[in-house]
Structure formats: C-alpha cells, structure tokens
Scaffold this active site. Structure first.
Site, PDB file in Angstrom:
ATOM      1  N   HIS A 115       0.811  -1.218   0.000  1.00 29.82           N
ATOM      2  CA  HIS A 115       0.000   0.000   0.000  1.00 29.82           C
ATOM      3  C   HIS A 115       0.849   1.275   0.000  1.00 29.82           C
ATOM      4  O   HIS A 115       0.335   2.352  -0.287  1.00 29.82           O
ATOM      5  CB  HIS A 115      -0.988  -0.004   1.186  1.00 29.82           C
ATOM      6  CG  HIS A 115      -0.372   0.213   2.524  1.00 29.82           C
ATOM      7  ND1 HIS A 115      -0.138  -0.821   3.405  1.00 29.82           N
ATOM      8  CD2 HIS A 115       0.055   1.331   3.160  1.00 29.82           C
ATOM      9  CE1 HIS A 115       0.381  -0.340   4.516  1.00 29.82           C
ATOM     10  NE2 HIS A 115       0.518   0.964   4.393  1.00 29.82           N
ATOM     11  N   ASP A 145       0.025  -7.739   1.203  1.00 28.41           N
ATOM     12  CA  ASP A 145       0.355  -6.326   1.390  1.00 28.41           C
ATOM     13  C   ASP A 145       1.861  -6.126   1.460  1.00 28.41           C
ATOM     14  O   ASP A 145       2.368  -5.322   2.242  1.00 28.41           O
ATOM     15  CB  ASP A 145      -0.313  -5.738   2.636  1.00 28.41           C
ATOM     16  CG  ASP A 145      -0.217  -4.214   2.672  1.00 28.41           C
ATOM     17  OD1 ASP A 145      -0.133  -3.596   1.597  1.00 28.41           O
ATOM     18  OD2 ASP A 145      -0.189  -3.640   3.782  1.00 28.41           O
ATOM     19  N   GLY A 219       3.631   6.224   8.389  1.00 32.29           N
ATOM     20  CA  GLY A 219       5.008   6.367   7.915  1.00 32.29           C
ATOM     21  C   GLY A 219       5.880   5.211   8.353  1.00 32.29           C
ATOM     22  O   GLY A 219       6.922   4.949   7.762  1.00 32.29           O
ATOM     23  N   ASN A 220       5.458   4.493   9.415  1.00 32.66           N
ATOM     24  CA  ASN A 220       6.170   3.284   9.837  1.00 32.66           C
ATOM     25  C   ASN A 220       5.890   2.103   8.913  1.00 32.66           C
ATOM     26  O   ASN A 220       6.597   1.094   8.956  1.00 32.66           O
ATOM     27  CB  ASN A 220       5.756   2.867  11.255  1.00 32.66           C
ATOM     28  CG  ASN A 220       6.634   3.484  12.330  1.00 32.66           C
ATOM     29  OD1 ASN A 220       6.166   4.233  13.161  1.00 32.66           O
ATOM     30  ND2 ASN A 220       7.924   3.157  12.298  1.00 32.66           N
ATOM     31  N   SER A 221       4.829   2.189   8.107  1.00 26.95           N
ATOM     32  CA  SER A 221       4.452   1.071   7.243  1.00 26.95           C
ATOM     33  C   SER A 221       5.619   0.643   6.369  1.00 26.95           C
ATOM     34  O   SER A 221       6.230   1.463   5.679  1.00 26.95           O
ATOM     35  CB  SER A 221       3.269   1.465   6.359  1.00 26.95           C
ATOM     36  OG  SER A 221       2.099   1.630   7.114  1.00 26.95           O
ATOM     37  N   ALA A 238       0.365  -2.074  10.086  1.00 27.41           N
ATOM     38  CA  ALA A 238      -0.918  -1.456  10.446  1.00 27.41           C
ATOM     39  C   ALA A 238      -0.944  -1.126  11.921  1.00 27.41           C
ATOM     40  O   ALA A 238      -0.201  -1.681  12.727  1.00 27.41           O
ATOM     41  CB  ALA A 238      -2.080  -2.402  10.112  1.00 27.41           C
ATOM     42  N   ILE A 239      -1.840  -0.207  12.252  1.00 27.20           N
ATOM     43  CA  ILE A 239      -2.106   0.132  13.646  1.00 27.20           C
ATOM     44  C   ILE A 239      -3.599   0.091  13.880  1.00 27.20           C
ATOM     45  O   ILE A 239      -4.397   0.236  12.953  1.00 27.20           O
ATOM     46  CB  ILE A 239      -1.555   1.532  14.028  1.00 27.20           C
ATOM     47  CG1 ILE A 239      -2.181   2.620  13.125  1.00 27.20           C
ATOM     48  CG2 ILE A 239      -0.059   1.562  13.972  1.00 27.20           C
ATOM     49  CD1 ILE A 239      -1.800   4.022  13.516  1.00 27.20           C
ATOM     50  N   GLY A 278      -7.664 -25.949  -2.608  1.00 30.80           N
ATOM     51  CA  GLY A 278      -8.833 -26.440  -3.323  1.00 30.80           C
ATOM     52  C   GLY A 278      -9.995 -26.814  -2.435  1.00 30.80           C
ATOM     53  O   GLY A 278     -10.791 -27.694  -2.795  1.00 30.80           O
TER      54      GLY A 278
END
Length: 474
Positions: A115, A145, A219-221, A238-239, A278
């Site tokens: 992201h 992600d 910004g830590n992402s 995420a937070i 499956g």
C-alpha cells in the site's frame, strides 16, 4: 485449655520461630558503569542502517476549481472540449505516499508494504545516511500487502538485515520498531510481542500478524520489527487507532510470509507462487463445536472441496475439521490459509484432521493452481460492462481473486478506469451470473448479450457469495 494443648501450641510456635525467614534480594543501585549504561543501542546500530524511507508519487488530473464538482454549476457551464469527464478545466496534481522499507539483499532488494507504493509511478528510497536512489518495483503482492523494490544502482557498502524466524517468537519477547513515522526521520520505538497469529485484522488476505505495543505510526508502514539480536522478525504494516496515532496496538507481517515474497522476487517472478488447497473452509462456531463434541471452538471446517484439487486427491471431504499443518496448530480458516500458503511449491504438507471423532493425518500436495484467463476478453459496446475484462472462472483465478466459493461463471478480472463498468461499480472478483434474463456461462455469452443497445439492463452479480441484482436504463 489443657496442659497437652498448651504444650502443642508452644511447640508449634517454637518450630515457626526456628524456620528460616524467606530471603528477599536487597534493592540496590547499579553497581557498575556497564549496568548503568544498559541500552538497546547495539541492536539499533546493527539493524537501523538497513531501514530506508520510501517515497512514492504519481501525477493525476483533478478539477481546477471545486465549483466544477457542483452539478448545478456544470449545468450552466457544461462540458467543454478537453476539460475532463466531469466538466471544467483540470490541473495536474502530484499525489504522494510516504513509508519505510527494509534492505534484505546486497543486490539492492528492499521489502516494503504494497500500500506504500500502490498506484505510484515513481518511487525513490533514502538510506539511513540520506543518500537517495531510484528503484524499480520488482513485485507487488496485494494479498500479503508486501512489495519488493530493487535499487537501480546499489552502492557497494549497502547495509542489509538478517531475516529471522518469526515462528520462534513468544509473547513477551522484547522487540524494536524502526521506521519513519510522520516523515520526521528514522525513529526507533521499543515494546514487546503482545500476541501472535492475530487474524481478522483486515489489511491482507494471509492473516497471522505479530501484534506489538511498540509505537507504530503513519510512515512506519514497511519498516522493520526486529528482535534483540537485530534480526528482522516482521514488517510493520498497520495500527489499531481511532485517531491515527499509536495506541499501543500495532501489527507486523511475520517473516515467514516475507521470505516467500522475497524468494519469488529473487527467482525473477512478478507474482508470488503459492500452493493451491482447493477447499472452502469456515470458522468453527460454538454450536458447530458442540455438534462435533469439541472441547472448544477451534480449527477450520471443510465446507466443500473442488474436484481434482490437491484437497480432493488427498481424500479430504466436507465435514472434516482441520486442526494443524505440519504440527503447527490451526485456530481458524485464516490461520490455515497462512500456514498452508507459506509452504514452498513442491513436496507435501501434513494436514491434521478430525473426522467423525477420529484423528487423521492427511498428506496434501503443494502445487500451484491451474492457470486461467486464457479466454479473457474486454467487453466493448454500449453496455454497463464496457471496459470490464472478463474470463471463465478457473480454479487458479478463483483462488487469486478470492472467489473460491464457486467454480463456474464469468469473473471480472480488471476494470478500466473511467469506463462504463467502473461507473456502475463493477469490481475485480465480481462474477457475472446473468444479463437480461440470459445465463452467462462464458465470456462470449456476455459479449453477445451486450453487443446490442438495450433500453433497460437487468443483471445479477455474485460478489463475495451474495447475489446483487441491478437495473439500469440504456
């Protein structure tokens, strides 16, 4: 009180007084300089040089004045040539994203969150010493992600970080989060592992997050979560926050998934090759657990099995309860998806199953899903589906687009921006069931029924297992 009682009481008191007191360690100040200077600095020195800032940008066209967003204003001034779909003059505006990344290979491979670079046309990274480099986006994987970047001209002194074993983590372990929160520059925060195998977080398909109370902010992402040996054990992603700031609940993608994505990038693949199971799974509710005579609601219940899939060939069937993958416990379908999805292609995985009260271990082949999309077409013409790229729903495509609840129909693979299909809200993963009373079984069916104008369009879409019926004027 009798003499005998008095003697017994006196003896007991004598024994108590004779018992040694429990020694308590005396409280004292640090005795040496080394004890005073206990610090995480050596860990930071080892890991921080490999953490980078990631800057993304793209140019997009926006309305030159907010009045042109008003339909009444546009009614008087109308659309003018070259002025955009919504009318009025447009201007170019640069959209930017900011995040962090981690250098994992001396060849210049950087792992970050998808992201952070999603839809960005230009991406740069800045090293801890402020040197900047342009990068190529090697691989994007929205399902985890994660994205992999490569420095175009990596320096010879490029710092890297060792990838640790996230499966060896325990709740309570000390960890450090390193990144660039709010764009203020590289920052280190400290905390512990608050929980493991967190699911239902909602930021990726493969969910088994490391939860930490180390402060993680915007910004830590894409930054690093490291252990006390300076090894990468997670990528901050995420937070949980109502205000946008850290509330002590942060999540990191474990390195078991990071390794899978990095190895795919190193092999030259633009996509991540995952094993295909499956089978459709569901959570075990309290009622289901009671009917299965389970002590507690846990595991992943098999609802259906795709014919000729690895699960079907292994003999799995509806009603089986999956409890572990290669001796690693499975609490729910997300846990199974993670444990099975990080296995390398080739070989077998041992699936622990409870069937009719009996415990079984079933070997399941680790193989990719059959490819699909060979018959894909883009719909044109005067219909609400114009601009949608559709294909027959093959098992591999169903798994990739997360529509494994069905194995038939025509699936929307992509939607062109600003097309008729985009305007009516079609999304990748939608399955077209019927149009104007005609059942849609293959792409040519949809092309034929939409080739002619119609005063009224009636169609049914399967979205996530829910049938949506719509009616639009032609």
């Amino acid at each position: 009180m009798t003499r005998l009682t008095v003697l017994a009481t006196a003896a007991a008191l004598a024994l108590v007084s004779a018992a040694p007191a429990v020694a308590q360690a005396p409280r004292q100040a640090p005795a040496t300089r080394a004890e005073v200077q206990l610090s995480f600095a050596p860990v930071v020195r080892r890991a921080a040089p490999a953490v980078v800032n990631v800057y993304g940008s793209r140019v997009e066209q926006v309305q030159a004045h907010p009045f042109f967003d008003d339909p009444i204003f546009r009614r008087f001034f109308g659309d003018r040539g070259g002025q955009g779909r919504q009318g009025g003059p447009q201007r170019a505006e640069v959209a930017r994203s900011l995040g962090s990344g981690v250098i994992v290979e001396r060849s210049g491979l950087v792992i970050t969150n998808n992201h952070v670079v999603e839809n960005m046309t230009e991406v740069k990274v800045a090293l801890a010493d402020r040197r900047e480099f342009e990068v190529d986006i090697v691989l994007r994987d929205p399902r985890t992600d994660l994205a992999v970047l490569r420095l175009k001209s990596p320096p010879s002194d490029l710092a890297t970080i060792e990838i640790g074993d996230s499966d060896a983590l325990e709740v309570g372990d000390l960890v450090l989060a390193i990144g660039n929160p709010f764009g203020v520059g590289q920052t280190v925060t400290q905390g512990i592992v608050s929980a493991l195998a967190r699911t239902q977080v909602g930021v990726a398909d493969y969910q088994s997050f490391v939860q930490t109370d180390a402060a993680i902010n915007p910004g830590n992402s894409g930054g690093a979560l490291v252990d006390m040996s300076g090894r990468l054990i997670g990528v901050n992603t995420a937070i949980f926050s109502r205000s946008g700031g850290s509330h002590g609940i942060g999540f990191a993608i474990p390195t078991a998934l990071v390794r899978l994505v990095v190895e795919s990038a190193k092999a030259g693949s633009q996509t991540v090759r995952r094993p295909w199971f499956g089978g459709r799974l569901q959570n075990v509710t309290a009622d289901v657990a009671e009917s299965l005579r389970l002590a507690r609601p846990t595991g992943a219940l098999v609802v259906s099995v795709v014919p000729n899939s690895p699960a079907a060939r292994a003999g799995l069937r509806a009603g089986d309860l999956i409890t572990a993958v290669d001796n690693q416990a499975v609490e729910d379908p997300d846990g199974f998806g993670y444990r099975f999805g990080v296995k390398p292609i080739g070989g077998m995985a041992s699936i622990a199953v409870t069937r009719n009260g009996r415990a079984l271990v079933v070997p399941v082949a680790l193989e990719p899903a059959p490819p699909g999309g060979q018959d894909a077409i883009t719909i044109t013409g005067p219909s609400p589906f114009a601009g949608a790229r559709v294909a027959t729903l093959a098992p591999g495509m169903a798994d990739e687009l997360r529509v494994s609840h069905r194995s038939d129909g025509v699936v929307v693979m992509a939607v062109e921006p600003n097309s008729a299909a985009a305007q009516v809200g079609l999304q990748p993963g939608d399955v077209v069931v019927g149009v104007n009373g005609r059942e849609i079984a293959k792409p040519d069916d949809l092309r034929e029924v939409t080739a002619q104008r119609s005063r009224l369009w009636r169609f049914q879409i399967d979205r996530g297992g829910q049938i949506i019926s719509s009616m639009l004027g032609g």
